[in-house]
Write a protein that holds these residues in place. Structure first.
Motif, PDB file in Angstrom:
ATOM      1  N   UNK A 121       6.527 -16.160  -4.041  1.00  0.00           N
ATOM      2  CA  UNK A 121       6.777 -17.463  -4.674  1.00  0.00           C
ATOM      3  C   UNK A 121       7.510 -18.391  -3.709  1.00  0.00           C
ATOM      4  N   UNK A 122       8.509 -17.888  -3.022  1.00  0.00           N
ATOM      5  CA  UNK A 122       9.226 -18.744  -2.064  1.00  0.00           C
ATOM      6  C   UNK A 122       8.267 -19.296  -1.011  1.00  0.00           C
ATOM      7  N   UNK A 123       7.365 -18.444  -0.524  1.00  0.00           N
ATOM      8  CA  UNK A 123       6.404 -18.905   0.478  1.00  0.00           C
ATOM      9  C   UNK A 123       5.503 -19.990  -0.103  1.00  0.00           C
ATOM     10  N   UNK A 124       5.050 -19.810  -1.344  1.00  0.00           N
ATOM     11  CA  UNK A 124       4.224 -20.830  -1.992  1.00  0.00           C
ATOM     12  C   UNK A 124       4.992 -22.150  -2.105  1.00  0.00           C
ATOM     13  N   UNK A 125       6.253 -22.053  -2.534  1.00  0.00           N
ATOM     14  CA  UNK A 125       7.041 -23.271  -2.704  1.00  0.00           C
ATOM     15  C   UNK A 125       7.362 -23.913  -1.356  1.00  0.00           C
ATOM     16  N   UNK A 126       7.559 -23.099  -0.323  1.00  0.00           N
ATOM     17  CA  UNK A 126       7.783 -23.633   1.022  1.00  0.00           C
ATOM     18  C   UNK A 126       6.589 -24.459   1.497  1.00  0.00           C
ATOM     19  N   UNK A 127       5.379 -23.932   1.251  1.00  0.00           N
ATOM     20  CA  UNK A 127       4.178 -24.585   1.760  1.00  0.00           C
ATOM     21  C   UNK A 127       3.596 -25.601   0.790  1.00  0.00           C
ATOM     22  N   UNK A 128       4.102 -25.605  -0.479  1.00  0.00           N
ATOM     23  CA  UNK A 128       3.660 -26.603  -1.448  1.00  0.00           C
ATOM     24  C   UNK A 128       2.408 -26.249  -2.216  1.00  0.00           C
ATOM     25  N   UNK A 129       1.906 -25.027  -2.055  1.00  0.00           N
ATOM     26  CA  UNK A 129       0.689 -24.607  -2.764  1.00  0.00           C
ATOM     27  C   UNK A 129       0.567 -23.091  -2.687  1.00  0.00           C
ATOM     28  N   UNK A 130      -0.293 -22.523  -3.538  1.00  0.00           N
ATOM     29  CA  UNK A 130      -0.502 -21.078  -3.482  1.00  0.00           C
ATOM     30  C   UNK A 130      -1.485 -20.734  -2.376  1.00  0.00           C
TER      31      UNK A 130
END
Length: 288
Positions: A121-130
């Motif tokens: 989830x942190x990675x998704x939120x870092x990059x702005x998308x799944x």
């Protein structure tokens, strides 16, 4: 030498068929009293939900005993430490549901919604998308007063007063999430597990639950993309992303959350009143 924070606080739940709750209740109560544990254990035909605190050896003894039951052998536990016992008594309750949603056809034991780990989830939120390139929307399934203590940035919050309101609210807003990936979350994972299943049932096609809830997220990645603290149901009131107790308090009289700034008010008298109480009193006088 005794450690600075000798008390181990654990929270855990599991959805599993548990039809002998009445017989087991006395065993849970007797063991917890023997081990000087305090907190609350909810036993239900749909599973178990517990919040306990005690010294390390006693907590480990309890978990060894509980996991000897094959139904709870894989029970996952979230931990935090405190300098004192956060609960005042030990309760073992029998309930219809371990988290009340009033949708008996939702049975997580028969199949969960997909879960997303904190690191993912942190990675998704870092990059702005799944990973499929879809925007990620966080949906808070907690009650409004809990959300006010802290939540994920840009989260969707429907200001619900109790969890049983969530199914109707989220069903009414389905069109708002077209083309997006939704991640439901709560304190420890139990509410968002039911919430995500319900969302799938009413037609959401890309919905996840945050594995282990906010507390597991704090444990795994800290407070990235999160503002504030996490409300917990014991004397600590709220934990920061380091899983440390904060100065936030809860009013004994009206149960409102009282921030450190609000505690400077002359209306804040621990155990008696707070600024929120005073607002209610003034409103009643004006109405009269």
């Amino acid at each position: 030498m005794q450690p600075a924070n000798p008390y181990v606080n654990i929270s855990a739940y599991k959805f599993v068929t548990f039809n002998d709750t009445l017989e087991k209740r006395s065993q849970f109560r007797a063991l917890c009293e023997e081990l000087s544990l305090k907190g609350t254990i909810l036993l239900s035909p749909e599973g178990i939900n517990l919040f306990l605190a005690g010294l390390r050896e006693q907590i480990d003894t309890f978990l060894t005993w509980l996991r000897a039951d094959q139904r709870f052998a894989d029970l996952e536990v979230k931990e935090s430490l405190s300098d004192r016992q956060p609960f005042t008594r030990m309760l073992v309750k029998l309930k219809r549901e371990i988290i009340t949603m009033k949708h008996p056809l939702i049975k997580p034991e028969e199949g969960r919604a997909p879960a997303v780990a904190a690191t993912t989830l942190k990675r998704w939120l870092d990059q702005g998308h799944d990973d499929a390139g879809k925007p990620v929307v966080m949906v808070d399934t907690r009650n409004a007063f809990e959300v006010d203590v802290g939540t994920f940035d840009n989260t969707v919050d429907y200001r619900i007063e109790k969890f049983s309101e969530f199914p109707d609210v989220i069903a009414a807003h389905k069109d708002d999430f077209e083309g997006k990936t939704i991640v439901t979350f709560c304190t420890g994972g139990i509410r968002c597990e039911k919430a995500a299943i319900h969302m799938q049932n009413v037609g959401y096609d890309s919905v996840y639950q945050l594995e282990g809830g906010i507390l597991k997220y704090f444990e795994a990645v800290g407070g990235a993309h999160y503002t504030g603290d996490c409300f917990v149901f014991d004397y600590r009131t709220a934990l920061n992303p380091k899983l440390e107790a904060t100065q936030t308090a809860q009013c004994f009289a009206c149960r409102a959350v009282v921030t450190p700034r609000e505690q400077l008010s002359p209306y804040y008298i621990p155990g008696k009143s707070c600024p929120h109480c005073q607002k209610e009193v003034r409103a009643e006088l004006q109405e009269a």
